[in-house]
Design a protein around this motif. Sequence first.
Motif, short mmCIF file in Angstrom:
data_model
loop_
_atom_site.label_atom_id
_atom_site.label_comp_id
_atom_site.label_asym_id
_atom_site.label_seq_id
_atom_site.Cartn_x
_atom_site.Cartn_y
_atom_site.Cartn_z
N LYS A 223 0.03 -12.30 3.20
CA LYS A 223 1.09 -12.15 4.40
C LYS A 223 2.26 -13.01 4.27
O LYS A 223 2.24 -13.96 4.99
CB LYS A 223 0.29 -11.60 6.00
CG LYS A 223 1.09 -11.35 6.96
CD LYS A 223 0.58 -10.45 8.08
CE LYS A 223 1.73 -9.79 8.66
NZ LYS A 223 1.10 -8.75 10.14
N LYS B 114 -4.51 -11.66 4.41
CA LYS B 114 -4.89 -10.48 5.27
C LYS B 114 -5.71 -9.90 4.34
O LYS B 114 -5.22 -9.22 2.78
CB LYS B 114 -3.69 -9.68 5.32
CG LYS B 114 -3.84 -8.19 6.02
CD LYS B 114 -5.13 -8.42 7.29
CE LYS B 114 -4.63 -7.16 7.49
NZ LYS B 114 -4.86 -7.30 9.36
N TYR C 171 3.14 -8.01 3.07
CA TYR C 171 1.70 -7.84 2.87
C TYR C 171 2.67 -8.36 1.10
O TYR C 171 3.19 -7.64 0.52
CB TYR C 171 1.01 -7.05 2.89
CG TYR C 171 0.49 -6.98 4.12
CD1 TYR C 171 -0.15 -7.59 4.81
CD2 TYR C 171 1.26 -5.57 4.95
CE1 TYR C 171 -0.62 -7.66 5.66
CE2 TYR C 171 0.64 -5.76 6.41
CZ TYR C 171 -0.61 -6.77 7.23
OH TYR C 171 -1.06 -6.15 8.00
#
Length: 807
Positions: A64, A255, A69
């Motif tokens: 991220k 993430k 993303y």
Amino acid sequence: MSMLIDIKYAFRLLFKAPKFTAMTLGVLVGGLSISLYTFSFLYTMVYKPLPIPEAQTAKAITVKFDGNYNLITGYEFSSVKESVTSFSEFGVYDNRSIRLSVEASGKDISGSYVQSGFFEFSRTKPILGRTIQTQDTQVGAAPVALISYDVWQSELNGDENVLSKSLMLNGVITDVIGVMPAGYLFPNTSKVWLPLSDSVFNTAAQLSESYHAYGRLNLDTTIEQAELELGQAINQVYQQNVKLYNLPEFEKGAKLMSFQSAQTNGQGGIVFVFLNGISWLILLLACINVGNLLLARTIERQKETAIRAALGATTARLVSQLMWEGIIISSVGGVLSLLLVGAALDYTEIAFHSWVPGGGSFWWHWGMDLETLLMGIAFIFVTILLSAFLPAWRSARQDINATLRDGTRGAQSKKAGRISRILVTSQVFLVATLMLIGSVSAYISHKFINLEMGDNYTDVMSARMTIPESKYPEPEQQLALFQLLKERMEQHPNIVGVVANDWRPQLTVTLEGRDYPSEESKPKIDTITVIGETSTVGINLVAGRQFTHLDKLGNRKTAMISQSMAKRYWPGESPLEKSFQVKIDNKNEKVFVVGVVTDRLNPSTMFSRLDSADEVYLSGLQFISSFQIVYYRILPTTQNAEEIFYQAMFDTDRSIEMTYSVQLASKNRHMMRDSMGLMSNVTFGTGFFALLLAMVGIYGLTANSVAQRTHEVGIRRAVGASDKNITQMFLKQGARQLIIGLGLAVILFALISFGFHKFTEEIFPVYLYFVIATTVVIGLSVIVMLAIFAPTKRAVKMEPSMALRYE
């Protein structure tokens, strides 16, 4: 025994009123079916578990930064994999379209390049042969592949000696080393798995390509701990290279999410909640309508209920007597909805897998599964609560003395009238909200379906390709390789023209001789690098010239611009030989205009006018990119047109990577338009059903209210009131409820529209929202007032003597 008597009595009442029963069931089945189908469809796409062992512990890993993303680079992975201790398993893979050649033709197959340990991560063993091992990924290893059960059956006819067979994959003779079980397409739609060479991890940071990452946490590690450790490690690696390679400055983090969420970049949950919210509003509307219809019947028996309570009946017994009608209707409607949704999901499974190439993600299988069944049962209980229990409980807990005093023979009590007005207002608010939101969605769909794009993709093929920077690190090398590929394509007798471009959205442009108070005030214009002539895809020259071989590195930098840009910044004069600066790769480049071409729409201005989409075209020979979208126009009678590109590519360099399969350039556009058309139909259908629900509910409530006031109507007519005055009285009372419901809906729509307008960067004119709101308000007002007028007109036509005797 008393409960059995209540149930028999409820059945008797329902059979005595078949029209009421059928109408109530229809309303309930419609609302339940829409809500349950929406939940099941979206749940399958976004949250359905992966059909592999230990799927709940398998995590997709993303990086991220800059608010998005992104994938991890090979350099980052190789730098942190040994130091990160949060994962028991950690690896990367690369999804690619793989070309299977069969004699003079072939087909594109979804595939993945994987490391050793990939199949162990998915806890799945091949039914034949072995998986990819460490020796298969080493530089210089023999080319090998695992194939899916489907490829084994379709391409090799299920040959038992498959392990001694070879396939021509991406122009290379590749040995088959294993066959995976039926239905195994991990990580998404893959049907062929090739080794991911160790050489991809030996490139410099600025040249390293990006890959999908996966991991499985240690038993004593939380997701938050793993994200923190991995994010810090990746960020440390990145910060070491920021100044060394002049990379953009930002902080990186990690993430972890499910493979299903990663497929939508974490946005699937938002869509799931939004669309389910709309469907649940429809269910709520259906429950309110069913509750209204049942409440109307309950109100008719209110004095009877009060007398029973006065004689000693308990609240529980009274609720039981009143609610069994609703329980029966809700239960029967729920069962019918489950059957209807099950059939619709089976049809969806067939239609979707025939419509989407490859059938979509391998967990996308629709049908009456456990989750849908449990949600259906939950919906039924909610329906019973809202449609049966609450009206019965409310009626049973009445003030006996007030009820026996309130309302004379044939009159409506104050309490019943107040409840009726609140319910009508609530229905108006809900249906107006749904229609307003649905109108915007329908307009978006209609706008997209009928867009004039400004280009011409007829008989044009498209290919998305990337030249491996690890093998060709210098821009000049990349350009030379692409030029060789382009020349080989143009030699084919069925090729009319070839052009390649790389789209770079919203680059900052500085016009010569103009003052700008800040960097943010400078225009942001979509920029496309071009190799070849834009006329290949229908973007035609208006003035000046196209790019030539002279517009190359070392010469004066040139540009073409769209007609809209020419008119906007150089009105009434020729823009040719004008100069301006474009900020590309963090550097201001001065370019001179040598040509003007026709306007076209692009993703930044998808819903605007054709002349609102300014564009700058730069010579791809001067601004070189390793990624190119190649378009080539063919003769209409050309067979196996995709083979032209693949043959040229294999003859040039087999290491060229394909992002997507070669296909007709218009294919994606048609598929998106078909999707929008489906969305538009669904939106109109949902809005129509919601409107139908509102009409039924409001008519039922109004008819019941008027019926209870028939005695009052008779008295008013007997003392001299005209039919017109009585009708106006009922319409004024209904108008107050309408104004309140519509007012609340319009306020909510204004807030939603404001947020949507900002989020979409004002792609729709403001007046559109006013037009939609006005249209919905007028249309719904007419419908509601007609629903009030019809039963009122019937009541005032009744003879006064009959109205005075009406019960």
